[in-house]
Design a protein around this motif. Structure first.
Motif, PDB file in Angstrom:
ATOM      1  N   ARG A  18       0.836  -1.211   0.000  1.00 52.64           N
ATOM      2  CA  ARG A  18       0.000   0.000   0.000  1.00 52.64           C
ATOM      3  C   ARG A  18       0.872   1.263   0.000  1.00 52.64           C
ATOM      4  O   ARG A  18       0.584   2.239  -0.672  1.00 52.64           O
ATOM      5  N   ALA A  19       1.971   1.209   0.777  1.00 44.16           N
ATOM      6  CA  ALA A  19       2.852   2.378   0.862  1.00 44.16           C
ATOM      7  C   ALA A  19       3.451   2.709  -0.501  1.00 44.16           C
ATOM      8  O   ALA A  19       3.548   3.876  -0.885  1.00 44.16           O
ATOM      9  N   ALA A  23       2.808   6.310  -2.066  1.00 46.63           N
ATOM     10  CA  ALA A  23       3.939   7.221  -2.269  1.00 46.63           C
ATOM     11  C   ALA A  23       4.104   7.546  -3.752  1.00 46.63           C
ATOM     12  O   ALA A  23       4.224   8.717  -4.127  1.00 46.63           O
ATOM     13  N   THR A  24       4.083   6.519  -4.602  1.00 51.07           N
ATOM     14  CA  THR A  24       4.354   6.796  -6.018  1.00 51.07           C
ATOM     15  C   THR A  24       3.238   7.640  -6.641  1.00 51.07           C
ATOM     16  O   THR A  24       3.506   8.463  -7.507  1.00 51.07           O
ATOM     17  N   SER A  25       1.991   7.466  -6.150  1.00 53.74           N
ATOM     18  CA  SER A  25       0.968   8.307  -6.776  1.00 53.74           C
ATOM     19  C   SER A  25       1.042   9.749  -6.262  1.00 53.74           C
ATOM     20  O   SER A  25       0.555  10.661  -6.930  1.00 53.74           O
ATOM     21  N   ALA A  26       1.699   9.966  -5.127  1.00 53.34           N
ATOM     22  CA  ALA A  26       1.800  11.345  -4.601  1.00 53.34           C
ATOM     23  C   ALA A  26       3.009  12.108  -5.142  1.00 53.34           C
ATOM     24  O   ALA A  26       3.009  13.339  -5.166  1.00 53.34           O
ATOM     25  N   LEU A  27       4.059  11.387  -5.576  1.00 48.37           N
ATOM     26  CA  LEU A  27       5.307  12.066  -5.977  1.00 48.37           C
ATOM     27  C   LEU A  27       5.113  13.180  -7.024  1.00 48.37           C
ATOM     28  O   LEU A  27       5.742  14.234  -6.914  1.00 48.37           O
ATOM     29  N   PRO A  28       4.242  12.986  -8.021  1.00 49.18           N
ATOM     30  CA  PRO A  28       4.087  14.059  -9.020  1.00 49.18           C
ATOM     31  C   PRO A  28       3.579  15.377  -8.438  1.00 49.18           C
ATOM     32  O   PRO A  28       3.622  16.403  -9.104  1.00 49.18           O
ATOM     33  N   ARG A  29       3.097  15.344  -7.184  1.00 51.97           N
ATOM     34  CA  ARG A  29       2.587  16.591  -6.597  1.00 51.97           C
ATOM     35  C   ARG A  29       3.684  17.572  -6.203  1.00 51.97           C
ATOM     36  O   ARG A  29       3.421  18.737  -5.952  1.00 51.97           O
ATOM     37  N   VAL A  30       4.917  17.090  -6.103  1.00 48.65           N
ATOM     38  CA  VAL A  30       5.991  17.987  -5.665  1.00 48.65           C
ATOM     39  C   VAL A  30       6.418  18.872  -6.836  1.00 48.65           C
ATOM     40  O   VAL A  30       6.767  18.385  -7.903  1.00 48.65           O
ATOM     41  N   ARG A  31       6.381  20.183  -6.597  1.00 45.84           N
ATOM     42  CA  ARG A  31       6.677  21.140  -7.672  1.00 45.84           C
ATOM     43  C   ARG A  31       8.176  21.187  -7.974  1.00 45.84           C
ATOM     44  O   ARG A  31       8.606  21.338  -9.099  1.00 45.84           O
ATOM     45  N   PHE A 458      11.780  11.769   3.103  1.00 44.74           N
ATOM     46  CA  PHE A 458      11.419  13.187   3.270  1.00 44.74           C
ATOM     47  C   PHE A 458      10.499  13.654   2.138  1.00 44.74           C
ATOM     48  O   PHE A 458       9.432  14.221   2.368  1.00 44.74           O
ATOM     49  N   VAL A 459      10.911  13.386   0.917  1.00 48.12           N
ATOM     50  CA  VAL A 459      10.158  13.904  -0.222  1.00 48.12           C
ATOM     51  C   VAL A 459       8.791  13.225  -0.334  1.00 48.12           C
ATOM     52  O   VAL A 459       7.778  13.883  -0.552  1.00 48.12           O
ATOM     53  N   SER A 460       8.747  11.900  -0.148  1.00 54.03           N
ATOM     54  CA  SER A 460       7.446  11.230  -0.325  1.00 54.03           C
ATOM     55  C   SER A 460       6.496  11.585   0.816  1.00 54.03           C
ATOM     56  O   SER A 460       5.302  11.730   0.605  1.00 54.03           O
TER      57      SER A 460
END
Ligand code: 8BR
Ligand code: GLC
Length: 466
Positions: A18-19, A23-31, A458-460
């Motif tokens: 699940r993690a 995490a991978t679906s959230a990464l594109p949110r970082v500008r 940190f980033v994820s």
């Protein structure tokens, strides 16, 4: 196997899967992420017993052996170079010594390497965050020769340049300069590696550092003069490379001169609400170490391993706690993390060691655990492949078994704390998050795993905050 362990294996397996998705679906949110300051070339050589023995026979072998237990911590002769390599093998410890002699530098270059990789915490994180996670990444390169620029992978990795008084971001390959090659010669050895009667208790590496720029935390003009313009383009920043600072330099300047510049850049990051992480590497000089701890209140987050946490406790705590942290007592680790948070007010502390990670935060959420699990997958993938190229390699790490020894620690935590749920411990005003990691039985190499862990977590974590 204990029934409870079988259950834990199943449970953590599901949490890991699940993690990875979260995490991978959230990464594109970082500008954007900013990485400063240390980038260099890592020239990696996998040590060969016969070659190494022959080279040592050719010089003063007795002298080499005498240096194993009285380390000069720097390299002015071939005897010191090989003394360092043998010491690192004997103790199974990572070491990094600066090469002062031109003659040894020539020798190292001639000896050659098996593989060149981008190096330095900033450089390594750039290839991971930009190249693998595809997050726009701005990286500081003290020098940008072709040999180094070519080691950056394709992807949204940028260095700032100024053209007609305007800030432009271009891939390092498009900004190559005739500048110096900052080479760190890395000698990797596997567990059990034997040379003469010296045997390695575990895999590790010795680094001969022939780089005059990162040693002084040299900052490029673009970073000194136009930092605000650069910082405006990112949400997150990771700062590293300050561990090499010395108390004094021959020209009369000191570590304080460098740290003043760093602090003014941190002030800008804070004004712009950029969350910042400090990657705490082992800092030999105690005055510098103390100054770095003094700067932590300006950071959102800090990442460290057992050696680094113990070295921090030597300054802010006492010798016996420092010793227990080094020995790996989990409750001492937690005490030390709480102490560091009390002393600095920092919001996030991420501790990593062989087999498990712990994070202490002044905020809560399951995303903290997800980020740690994602980081453990990235670390296992890095150990397996050496160089990470894509997210499917990280996904492949799901098949590496979860470290069962950490289940014993998890049970101790469950006994000690009333509220523990799947690694998340409620400490009234803080959250403590524990995860068992995945350990790769025969890693390809060890360099850069720590950087992979800290930056991935940190980033994820901030990406999943939404
Ligand atoms: P540092 O260099 O900052 O100590 O980070 C190294 C980290 O890499 C360790 O804390 C451990 O978690 C991880 N690691 C090592 Br070393 N060997 C590993 C392996 N074979 N598989 C997975 N992780 C590993
Ligand atoms: C240190 C070394 C560098 C290496 C890095 C890995 O910064 O100087 O060569 O790439 O550690 O973490």
């Amino acid at each position: 196997m204990k029934e409870s362990f079988k259950e834990k294996i199943r449970l953590w397996k599901d949490l890991y899967i699940r993690a990875f998705e979260n995490a991978t679906s959230a990464l594109p949110r970082v500008r954007g992420v900013l990485l400063a300051y240390n980038t260099n070339i890592d020239a990696i050589r996998y040590l060969d017993k016969e070659d190494l023995e022959r080279r040592i026979e050719q010089i003063d072998k007795e002298k080499v052996f005498s240096l194993i237990d009285s380390p000069p911590e720097r390299i002015t002769s071939l005897e010191e170079l090989f003394g360092g390599i043998l010491r690192s093998i004997k103790l199974g410890k990572a070491m990094e010594w600066f090469v002062e002699s031109e003659e040894v530098r020539e020798y190292l270059k001639e000896w050659g390497w098996d593989e060149l990789r981008i190096g330095g915490q900033a450089g390594i994180m750039a290839n991971l965050l930009g190249g693998v996670y595809r997050i726009p990444t701005i990286v500081h390169v003290p020098q940008n020769p072709k040999l180094q620029a070519d080691l950056f992978v394709d992807g949204p990795i940028f260095v700032p340049i100024f053209e007609n008084n305007e800030l432009k971001l271009v891939h390092p390959k498009e900004a190559v300069m005739t500048e110096e090659e900052l080479i760190h010669y890395i000698y990797e050895f596997p567990r059990g590696f034997q040379v003469f009667d010296v045997q390695a208790p575990r895999e590790n590496r010795f680094i001969a550092n022939a780089d005059d720029y990162n040693a002084r935390v040299y900052m490029r003009k673009e970073f000194r003069e136009y930092f605000k313009g650069i910082a405006e383009k990112v949400d997150l920043a990771v700062i590293s490379g300050l561990q090499v600072l010395k108390e004094y330099y021959p020209d009369g300047t000191t570590y304080k001169d460098v740290l003043e510049k760093v602090e003014s850049q941190l002030n800008i990051l804070n004004r712009l609400n950029v969350k910042s992480h400090f990657e705490f590497a082992y800092t030999a000089n105690e005055k510098v170490r103390e100054a770095l701890i003094g700067m932590l209140p300006k950071f959102t987050s800090v990442g460290l391993n057992e050696v680094e946490l113990s070295s921090v406790v030597q300054i802010i705590g006492d010798e016996s706690l420092a010793k227990e942290v080094l020995e790996g007592n989990v409750f001492s680790v937690i005490d030390a993390m709480n102490l560091l948070m009390d002393e600095t007010g920092i919001e996030r502390i991420h501790f990593h060691t062989y087999g498990y990670y712990i994070e202490l935060t002044q905020y809560r959420g399951e995303r903290i655990r997800d980020a740690l699990l994602f980081a453990a997958l990235a670390a296992a993938a890095k150990a397996m492949y050496g160089n990470l190229e894509n997210l499917s390699q990280v996904r492949n790490a799901l098949s590496v078994p979860t470290n069962e020894r950490a289940f014993i620690i998890e049970e101790e935590l469950e006994k000690e704390f009333a509220e523990v749920e799947n690694g998340i411990i409620d400490m009234t005003d803080r959250q403590l998050t524990f995860i068992p990691t995945k350990i790769v039985a025969s890693p390809k190499s060890t360099v850069g795993i720590g950087d992979t862990i800290s930056s991935s977590a940190f980033v994820s974590e901030f990406a999943m905050r939404g």
